[in-house]
Design a protein around this motif. Structure first.
Motif, mmCIF file in Angstrom:
data_model
loop_
_atom_site.group_PDB
_atom_site.id
_atom_site.type_symbol
_atom_site.label_atom_id
_atom_site.label_comp_id
_atom_site.label_asym_id
_atom_site.label_seq_id
_atom_site.Cartn_x
_atom_site.Cartn_y
_atom_site.Cartn_z
ATOM 1 N N UNK A 176 5.556 8.059 -3.694
ATOM 2 C CA UNK A 176 6.741 8.641 -4.180
ATOM 3 C C UNK A 176 6.921 8.132 -5.268
ATOM 4 N N UNK A 177 7.867 8.306 -6.208
ATOM 5 C CA UNK A 177 7.980 7.407 -7.331
ATOM 6 C C UNK A 177 9.360 6.132 -6.583
ATOM 7 N N UNK A 178 10.164 6.628 -5.837
ATOM 8 C CA UNK A 178 10.899 6.380 -5.535
ATOM 9 C C UNK A 178 10.824 4.894 -5.176
ATOM 10 N N UNK A 179 9.976 5.268 -4.039
ATOM 11 C CA UNK A 179 8.993 3.625 -3.416
ATOM 12 C C UNK A 179 9.304 2.534 -4.000
ATOM 13 N N UNK A 180 9.606 2.239 -5.779
ATOM 14 C CA UNK A 180 9.565 0.953 -6.386
ATOM 15 C C UNK A 180 10.573 0.992 -7.132
ATOM 16 N N UNK A 225 1.229 -1.016 -0.244
ATOM 17 C CA UNK A 225 0.257 0.270 0.208
ATOM 18 C C UNK A 225 1.219 1.124 0.119
ATOM 19 N N UNK A 226 1.903 1.257 -1.097
ATOM 20 C CA UNK A 226 2.551 2.156 -0.908
ATOM 21 C C UNK A 226 1.615 4.295 -1.362
ATOM 22 N N UNK A 262 2.724 1.583 -15.681
ATOM 23 C CA UNK A 262 4.281 0.969 -16.131
ATOM 24 C C UNK A 262 5.330 1.771 -15.723
ATOM 25 N N UNK A 263 6.485 1.299 -15.411
ATOM 26 C CA UNK A 263 7.098 2.431 -15.728
ATOM 27 C C UNK A 263 8.267 2.316 -16.399
ATOM 28 N N UNK A 264 8.720 2.840 -17.970
ATOM 29 C CA UNK A 264 9.742 2.642 -18.389
ATOM 30 C C UNK A 264 10.910 3.739 -17.798
ATOM 31 N N UNK A 265 11.946 2.520 -18.145
ATOM 32 C CA UNK A 265 13.270 3.258 -17.794
ATOM 33 C C UNK A 265 14.382 3.461 -18.802
ATOM 34 N N UNK A 266 14.066 4.871 -19.567
ATOM 35 C CA UNK A 266 14.504 5.285 -20.432
ATOM 36 C C UNK A 266 16.624 4.289 -20.906
ATOM 37 N N UNK A 267 16.884 4.270 -19.668
ATOM 38 C CA UNK A 267 18.483 4.000 -19.715
ATOM 39 C C UNK A 267 19.075 2.554 -19.752
ATOM 40 N N UNK A 268 17.909 1.697 -19.322
ATOM 41 C CA UNK A 268 18.026 0.267 -19.286
ATOM 42 C C UNK A 268 16.105 0.001 -20.172
ATOM 43 N N UNK A 269 15.770 0.597 -20.624
ATOM 44 C CA UNK A 269 15.407 1.129 -21.601
ATOM 45 C C UNK A 269 14.103 -0.651 -21.257
ATOM 46 N N UNK A 270 12.903 -0.962 -19.828
ATOM 47 C CA UNK A 270 13.001 -1.957 -19.625
ATOM 48 C C UNK A 270 11.312 -1.786 -18.543
ATOM 49 N N UNK A 271 10.675 -2.706 -18.817
ATOM 50 C CA UNK A 271 9.345 -2.109 -17.918
ATOM 51 C C UNK A 271 8.796 -2.272 -17.183
ATOM 52 N N UNK A 272 8.816 -1.698 -15.922
ATOM 53 C CA UNK A 272 7.945 -2.725 -15.099
ATOM 54 C C UNK A 272 6.237 -2.193 -14.631
#
Length: 1012
Positions: free
Chosen positions: A659-663, A338-339, A612-622
């Protein structure tokens, strides 16, 4: 003591486990975590084990049906389970065996009670049982005998008696307080004890003399204070003494924290707080310092509230997850799930309130949010509390705000679904309307259809203009001075396609380039390309179109990079005119709606299935579920980053912030394990993760799962049987893997986990399936069969050779006998008839005719016999001999009469080997045809053709003679004989003739069908 407002309390949000998920009963009585991390759940009707995905029940009638009161795993891995009224059960998972202990005779070592409230593993040799009849019972795990407590100063089993003659009474609870102390709670006894867990001596004897507090059933230690509760209202607060053997008496003046009902369980929770379950009033979150408490009750309008206000037990596992046993199943509160804070924008119980449509969220100063919705502007502060609601109306209509912008002078403009309004402050009423007209003198007032998606002030040849993106209109340019629509600001190629006018979003970068997201793709142009003429503005050929034909929902500028999301589930990156596409894995791909970037450059995308969270550096989806992922699945396009770095989303009449840092730090993906395997519906024993099946019983059902108690939502599993399939198949833990007819061989079952965040774990071999081949498919059987076949072939070949030699010998003898004996006799007859004809008197003409006929007949018989001898003779088996024979016959019957003969032989006829009978029939049929030609045709030329092609042998004899009417001679000239010979060869005779046109006789023989 007062009860605080619910808004000041820590959120308690629950996921629910019920009989719908496989639980044996919803009335949960106790919970326990074993050393492996499984949660064991006692109910009023059976025992269960839960791994976070799947519920398992033991294969024992007592444990499937009994009212369970306590569960414990000892140091040897053996489980002990107490029941409400049918004794004790021992379960050894290593051997899979069960033993139930029931009440016996009153003799040393027997069990004197079957009514238990719980148990505790005291040490390596002793289990302590809480009984409702004889207080405390000691179980010796070595001898499986029982003894009984008598001395209140010590729990030493050596001082216990063999028969239940000591203390009687109701021991309700054996509760560990810390690493050193146990608390023993009693019913109607007034006394409770704190004992040392190592030497079993009494640390303190507690007596609560508050009226009605005689029954103490639960306790929790917080600091130096002990909080107890029982079958009365209120929590008693007792200070534990430090000196050994002290007595603490709680009198009427003892500190008591008020509760609305009896307390059934107490656990430490949060930062120095306590959580108490109340018999019929849900949960109380208690502040021990102030004595204030906040009630958490079941809410029909909130699926994440406690499942029932009737809570029987509380338990906190080693990972910090709270488990609450209720009358409606087991509830789980995993704080890490429950973040996200969910702030309702309306009363959650107001079921009649219409659903909000969120157009956009924009950040407010100080971490607040401005939500542009179908019911106006809702402004919240940094805590999520609603600051104000601003209705947006004009000309008697609710306009539904969609986007904010600025005029050339910095004043506010508010775009809506029905036009534009002017503001000084969005918290107050509008100061004016944005009214414009077009070339046809149509006037657009707020309230007319003009769905605004972007407003930008600009200039064209020093003339101030507005560039407005509007759904259905495209990108239009309005002269600010005349408030006149003077044209379109779009690349020319977009003007011909209606979908480019369906603008979803519009932005302008630092270089003055406009970008439009539309239902037909992305297009852009630069304001330097705008050419102003009277009543027309357009972009020249420098504008470009990207992702043509795709419905682009939102765009976001980060420096010189444009990011965009599409309805078909792709993320697009545009730099200049270069487009790159990022597609999530198949199990994560769904329609994308909105887009925002956090302070680190991570992209957050709202979709039809969470975030979805996308990391442009690693081009990965979470994949990021919104809390437990059950209440909020389909999100809206409204998402933004607030000024304090949090992300805000509008969905389902709420504002969600996190808070996006929670993930950033997530637990490793769980490891799958094999639950069981069945063949023909019966469980099978698995040794070393391998199983061997007979080819007759190669149908197997396999259950898999993974230990994952804190996942936001159930796991997915992908599997494939190596050597049988190449593609992965997906299931949940509730689905069974079934393979029917597994092929012979050894096949590893590969399994990998996809967790709630969409991450795919490594593959594991959970089971190796070996299917034994039948004896006729084994190597030794193949060897025997091969040897037998070889021997048989050898014997048969020897037999055939022997028979062929015998047959050859017979044929040679017959041919020799016919030639020597019969041929000699016929020759003698022919010569004799000729001499007799010469010696007879010339007057006897009849005698001469008779002798001539005898000579002819014998000559003809000699020729026929010669043909038969030729056919029998093995030397003539090759096709070459057949061709020579046919040439000889043609020479004797045709060329001797001056008839020209031409031969055509092709297709390897000379290499053909023909059986004796077939060779004879072909020669005789051919001879009959040539004889007829010689005798009746009057031909001058005869063409003989013999061809081999496609497994057939074709023979034809064609002359240029006088021909005849075939209909008048159906069986003349030996035609019947030729028909019979063709039929015996498996072929069909062809006869073509007409008066004056010659005659063609042909036959085609299937070589594959002729046999001796």
């Amino acid at each position: 003591m007062g009860v605080a407002s619910a808004t000041s309390a820590q959120d308690l949000r629950f996921q629910h486990l019920t009989t719908d998920d496989g639980l044996s009963d919803n009335a949960v009585t106790c919970a326990y975590e074993d050393r492996a991390g499984f949660i064991w759940i006692g109910t009023e009707h059976g025992l269960n084990r839960y791994d976070g995905n799947q519920v398992w029940q033991p294969n024992d009638d007592a444990l499937r049906t009994e009212w369970i009161t306590g569960i414990m795993e000892d140091g040897a891995g053996v489980f002990w389970v107490t029941t409400h009224e049918h004794g004790l059960v021992r379960y050894d998972p290593t051997t899979g065996t069960y033993r139930q202990f029931r009440k016996g005779a009153d003799m040393p070592g027997s069990l004197a009670s079957e009514q238990f409230n719980g148990l505790y593993d005291l040490n390596d040799t002793t289990v302590l049982l809480a009984s409702r009849e004889v207080s405390l019972i000691f179980l010796d795990k070595r001898t499986l005998t029982f003894s009984y407590w008598t001395d209140s100063l010590s729990l030493d089993p050596a001082k216990a008696v063999a028969t239940p003659t000591g203390r009687r009474g109701w021991c309700h609870t054996i509760a560990p307080l810390d690493d050193d102390r146990l608390w023993l709670g009693f019913l109607n006894f007034q006394y409770t004890w704190v004992v040392d867990r190592h030497n079993l001596h009494t640390v303190a004897t507690l007596v609560v003399r508050r009226l009605g507090s005689e029954s103490q059933t639960c306790a929790a230690l917080q600091g130096t204070a002990l909080y107890t509760g029982g079958w009365q209202k209120g929590l008693d607060v007792l200070a534990l003494p430090t000196e050994r053997g002290a007595h603490v008496f709680a009198t009427e003046g003892t500190r008591v924290i008020a509760t609305p009902d009896e307390v059934t369980s107490i656990v430490p929770w949060g930062n120095g707080q306590l959580l108490a379950s109340i018999r019929q009033n849900g949960l109380l979150l208690v502040d021990p310092v102030t004595g204030t408490s906040v009630r958490h009750a079941h809410s029909r309008g909130d699926a994440a509230s406690i499942a029932s206000d009737r809570v029987r037990c509380l338990f906190v596992d080693r990972s910090g997850i709270l488990w609450a046993g209720t009358a409606n199943g087991l509830d789980r509160c995993a704080p890490d799930v429950w973040n996200m804070h969910v702030q309702p924008l309306f009363n959650v119980n107001d079921a009649d309130h219409s659903d909000l449509f969120f157009h956009r969220i924009e950040p407010e100063a100080g971490g607040g949010a401005r939500l542009l919705t179908s019911e106006g502007i809702i402004t919240t502060d940094a805590h999520g509390s609603i600051v104000r609601r601003t209705q947006v109306r004009a000309n008697g209509m609710d306009l539904q705000p969609t986007v904010t912008g600025h005029d050339h002078d910095g004043s506010l403009l508010l775009g809506t679904e029905y036009g534009i309004l002017r503001y000084n402050d969005l918290g107050s009423a509008p100061v004016g309307e944005f009214i414009m007209s077009d070339a046809s003198e149509s006037v657009y007032h707020p309230g007319g259809m003009f769905q605004v998606r972007g407003i930008w002030p600009d200039t064209v040849d020093t003339r101030p203009v507005y560039v407005i993106g509007a759904t259905g209109f495209g990108a239009v340019v309005v002269d600010r001075q005349r408030m006149r629509w003077i044209g379109m600001a779009m690349p020319p190629q977009t003007l011909l396609v209606n979908t480019y006018s369906l603008v979803n979003d519009m932005v302008r970068d630092a270089h003055g380039t406009y970008w439009c997201a539309s239902a037909g793709g992305i297009y852009h142009w630069n304001r330097r390309d705008l050419i102003a003429q009277y009543d027309i503005t357009y972009a020249d050929g420098t504008g470009a179109v990207l992702a043509a034909g795709e419905d682009v929902r939102r765009i976001l500028l980060l420096g010189d990079t444009l990011w965009a999301v599409t309805r078909n589930g792709d993320l697009l990156r545009v730099i200049g005119n270069d487009l790159h596409r990022y597609t999530p894995p198949t199990h994560l791909r769904t329609a994308m709606q909105g887009l925002a970037a956090d302070r680190r450059g991570m992209l957050w995308i709202t979709t039809n299935d969470g975030l979805l969270r996308f990391d442009p550096r690693g081009t990965t989806f979470l994949h990021v579920p919104v809390n437990d992922g059950s209440m909020f699945r389909k999100l809206t396009r409204a998402i933004t980053t607030l000024t304090d770095g949090r992300i805000a989303i509008g969905a389902d009449n709420t504002c969600i912030t996190f808070d996006p840092n929670a993930y950033d730090t997530l637990a490793p993906t769980p490891t799958p394990y094999l639950v069981q395997a069945q063949v023909a519906g019966r469980p099978i024993v698995i040794t070393d993760a391998a199983v061997t099946l007979s080819y007759r019983a190669s149908v197997i059902d396999i259950a898999i799962s993974a230990l994952a108690q804190g996942q936001p939502r159930p796991l997915l599993f992908e599997y494939r049987l190596d050597g049988v399939e190449t593609d992965w198949r997906a299931i949940t833990a509730h689905d069974a893997i079934r393979y029917a007819g597994v092929p012979v061989g050894t096949h590893p079952l590969l399994v990998r986990v996809i967790d709630a965040f969409g991450r795919t774990g490594p593959e594991h071999t959970l089971l190796t399936i070996t299917v034994e081949a039948p004896f006729w498919l084994t190597w030794w059987f193949y060897a025997l069969v091969a040897a037998a076949i070889s021997a048989g072939v050898y014997a048969w070949s020897r037999y055939r050779i022997a028979q062929a030699l015998k047959f050859q010998t017979v044929r040679n003898r017959i041919a020799s006998d016919l030639h020597d004996e019969v041929g000699s006799s016929l020759s003698s007859i022919t010569i004799g008839s000729q001499l007799a004809s010469q010696l007879s008197s010339g007057e006897n003409e009849k005698v001469k005719q008779l002798m001539a006929r005898i000579g002819e007949t014998s000559s003809e018989s000699l020729r026929s016999m010669s043909d038969i001898v030729w056919a029998i003779d093995p030397k003539n088996d090759q096709g070459e001999a057949l061709v020579k024979r046919m040439r000889r016959i043609a020479s004797e019957l045709l060329e001797s009469k001056g008839i020209e003969v031409s031969f055509s032989v092709s297709g390897g006829v000379e290499d053909l080997k023909l059986p004796m009978n077939a060779r004879k029939e072909i020669v005789l049929l051919y001879k009959e045809a040539v004889h007829n030609t010689s005798k009746y045709s009057g031909a001058s030329v005869v063409q003989v053709s013999l061809h081999r092609r496609n497994g057939t042998l074709a023979l034809s004899v064609k002359d240029d003679g006088k021909g005849f009417d075939v209909a008048l001679h159906p069986d003349g000239h030996g035609l019947g004989s030729m028909h019979r010979r063709a039929t015996s060869l498996g072929g069909r005779l062809t006869l073509t003739s007409a008066p004056g046109l010659g005659t063609l006789v042909g036959v085609e023989v299937d070589l594959t069908r002729i046999r001796d």
